[in-house]
Design a protein around this motif. Structure first.
Motif, short mmCIF file in Angstrom:
data_model
loop_
_atom_site.label_atom_id
_atom_site.label_comp_id
_atom_site.label_asym_id
_atom_site.label_seq_id
_atom_site.Cartn_x
_atom_site.Cartn_y
_atom_site.Cartn_z
N HIS A 1 0.70 -1.43 -0.13
CA HIS A 1 -0.02 0.17 0.00
C HIS A 1 1.04 1.29 0.03
O HIS A 1 1.75 1.49 0.85
CB HIS A 1 -1.04 0.21 1.18
CG HIS A 1 -1.97 1.10 1.09
ND1 HIS A 1 -2.91 0.87 0.13
CD2 HIS A 1 -2.38 2.09 2.00
CE1 HIS A 1 -3.79 1.92 0.43
NE2 HIS A 1 -3.38 2.73 1.21
N ILE B 1 -9.67 -8.38 2.85
CA ILE B 1 -8.10 -8.36 3.00
C ILE B 1 -7.97 -9.32 4.10
O ILE B 1 -8.16 -9.29 5.30
CB ILE B 1 -7.86 -6.96 3.58
CG1 ILE B 1 -8.35 -5.74 2.72
CG2 ILE B 1 -6.27 -6.54 3.90
CD1 ILE B 1 -8.10 -4.36 3.13
N ARG C 1 -2.46 -8.91 7.11
CA ARG C 1 -1.44 -7.85 6.83
C ARG C 1 -0.18 -8.38 7.50
O ARG C 1 -0.01 -9.10 8.43
CB ARG C 1 -1.77 -6.61 7.68
CG ARG C 1 -0.76 -5.52 7.60
CD ARG C 1 -1.33 -4.21 8.49
NE ARG C 1 -0.93 -4.69 9.77
CZ ARG C 1 -1.71 -4.40 10.71
NH1 ARG C 1 -3.14 -3.90 10.26
NH2 ARG C 1 -1.52 -4.54 12.00
N GLN D 1 1.99 -12.69 10.71
CA GLN D 1 0.84 -12.07 9.81
C GLN D 1 -0.53 -11.67 10.84
O GLN D 1 -0.64 -12.45 11.96
CB GLN D 1 0.04 -13.16 8.98
CG GLN D 1 -0.37 -14.25 9.55
CD GLN D 1 -1.31 -15.22 8.65
OE1 GLN D 1 -1.91 -14.75 7.69
NE2 GLN D 1 -1.05 -16.45 8.73
N LEU E 1 -5.55 -1.54 4.96
CA LEU E 1 -4.09 -1.31 4.83
C LEU E 1 -3.76 0.35 4.78
O LEU E 1 -4.62 1.05 4.06
CB LEU E 1 -3.76 -2.17 3.65
CG LEU E 1 -3.86 -3.73 3.63
CD1 LEU E 1 -3.31 -3.93 2.18
CD2 LEU E 1 -3.16 -4.40 4.68
N ASP F 1 2.09 -0.48 4.40
CA ASP F 1 1.53 -1.92 4.87
C ASP F 1 1.90 -2.70 3.63
O ASP F 1 1.64 -2.41 2.35
CB ASP F 1 -0.11 -1.77 5.28
CG ASP F 1 -0.14 -1.61 6.71
OD1 ASP F 1 1.00 -1.58 7.37
OD2 ASP F 1 -1.19 -1.31 7.11
N GLY G 1 0.22 -6.56 2.46
CA GLY G 1 -0.84 -7.57 2.85
C GLY G 1 -1.23 -8.28 1.82
O GLY G 1 -1.14 -7.95 0.57
#
Length: 442
Positions: A330, A358, A361, A369, A376, A380, A382
């Protein structure tokens, strides 16, 4: 095929990126490379010398060769990605000097996305730190084939071999666990010039290459045997003149592999088939063309083809899908949330899409995780599941960095939200053996 492979193996261009923590000396290393390889102009060096004197420095600050923004010079940090072009007698280079601050990790994604090699700097006094691990993970996610660990500031630890050996062992073990295929460790002093362009007289215990020597000799892969041809259409050429009343050509840049006259191809996402009847490269008709050439292709049949369609050999055409599972980095200040409507740009095709899920992350510090984060935020990394309004001919990123990548874009203002890599997270196959014990496999 042999002649074509020989032509491609002679390619002398290497794209590489630098990364590392703040004050590890990335910009100084780049400046030293440019200076010692005599790749800077006299007026550029004079400007750096003048700026250094103005700041009270007797010797020229080579970092100023890359830190071009005023804020960068004032703070002594790298903020934006600085691209530099230089050449030696053996190879041409495109270099991306990326920032070291945590909040600019997204800029490393930009700089390393097209790199064939990443130079990760480490301060010999500090060793492998959190940001070092973060940059190694990003390089692994982007599947950069070659990683160089440059242990910098060896002059500040008395050029001690045990210091270098301990850092190299720790980093190599970590990067190898991520699936980085090749890691080369080099002890350097960017400020003094040790092992950057010239071998160091202070480290006779090191018998490996200098940074520049490694950059000049590292193999740049062009393995056509395992490279599937992909041709995203950028523009349809229809002159409709008296000389060419029926001409219909499809122009674009070959993303990967090679196209040949007489080859059966499939146009995606429609799935219609035809045969290549001609290839024009630089105004001349050729029988074969390969990535990354820009060409115009003509087909035997008049098909409905427009910008965003993908032409591929019928025997190795990718499958189309509207459900995309990917790892994303992101890059926007605004968060990416479940249910958000976005645009997905893949090669020359842009379609409407919605973020359906999602799942997790990634915490790059320990590779754990965080399940179902809901959103996000900037920097980030993910996993996401996206549903597109139209089918996409998307390869897995592990098979093709070009046609396995995409961007998520805010439809309201065109802001890039995230850079995506379709398919598995980094080297899932490399870390599968420890996933059960560590609990961080995607």
């Amino acid at each position: 095929m042999t002649g074509l492979t020989e032509q491609l193996s002679a390619t002398t261009l290497l794209r590489f990126a630098t990364a590392g923590s703040v004050d590890d000396g990335k910009s100084t290393l780049v400046g030293r490379l440019l200076h010692d390889s005599k790749s800077i102009l006299t007026d550029q060096l004079e400007a750096v010398e003048a700026a250094s004197l103005k700041r009270g420095q007797e010797a020229p600050d080579l970092a100023l060769l890359t830190d071009g923004l005023r804020a960068e010079r004032e703070q002594g940090i790298t903020i934006d990605v600085a691209y530099r072009y230089f050449a030696t007698t053996r190879r041409r280079f495109i270099l991306a000097d990326t920032p070291g601050h945590v909040q600019y990790t997204r800029n490393m994604v930009t700089g390393a996305s097209t790199a064939e090699l990443a130079v990760v700097l480490v301060d010999a006094r500090n060793g492998v730190v959190e940001q070092t691990r973060r940059h190694a993970a990003v390089a692994a996610l982007l599947r950069v084939p070659h990683v160089v660990l440059a242990v910098n500031k060896m002059d500040l630890v008395a050029y001690a071999e045990p210091v270098f050996a301990a850092i190299a062992e720790e980093f190599t073990a970590y990067a190898a666990s991520l699936g980085v295929p090749e890691i080369t460790a080099i002890p350097i002093s960017a400020l003094a010039g040790d092992n950057v362009v010239e071998p160091s007289a202070n480290m006779d215990w090191y018998g490996g290459p200098t940074v520049l020597e490694h950059l000049e000799t590292v193999p740049v892969s062009h393995d056509l045997a395992s490279c599937k041809a992909r041709f995203p259409v950028q523009y349809v050429i229809r002159p409709q003149t008296a000389e060419h009343p029926d001409y219909r050509g499809y122009a674009g840049q070959i993303a990967s592999g090679a196209l040949r006259v007489g080859e059966a191809v499939t146009v995606l996402p429609s799935g219609r088939t035809s045969t290549i009847t001609g290839i024009d490269a630089l105004g001349e008709a050729v029988d074969i063309a390969w990535a990354p050439q820009s060409v115009t292709v003509t087909l035997a049949d008049d098909l409905d083809i427009s910008r965003g369609d993908l032409i591929a050999p019928s025997g190795s055409a990718p499958r189309t899908t509207q459900d995309v599972e990917a790892t994303v980095c992101h890059v926007a200040d605004q968060p990416l949330t479940v249910g958000q409507r976005v645009l997905l740009k893949h090669t020359t095709r842009t379609v409407k899409a919605i973020v359906k899920e999602i799942p997790s992350r990634l915490t790059l510090d320990d590779l754990s995780q965080h399940p179902d984060p809901g959103q996000l935020v900037a920097n980030d990394i993910g996993r996401v599941k996206v549903r597109t309004a139209e089918p996409l001919a998307l390869d897995a990123y592990r098979d093709s960095r070009r046609t396995g990548s995409f961007l998520l874009i805010d439809p309201a203002d065109g802001t890039t939200l995230a850079a995506g890599m379709a398919g598995d997270s980094f080297a899932a196959e490399a870390v599968k053996a420890v996933a059960d014990d560590e609990g961080w496999d995607f």
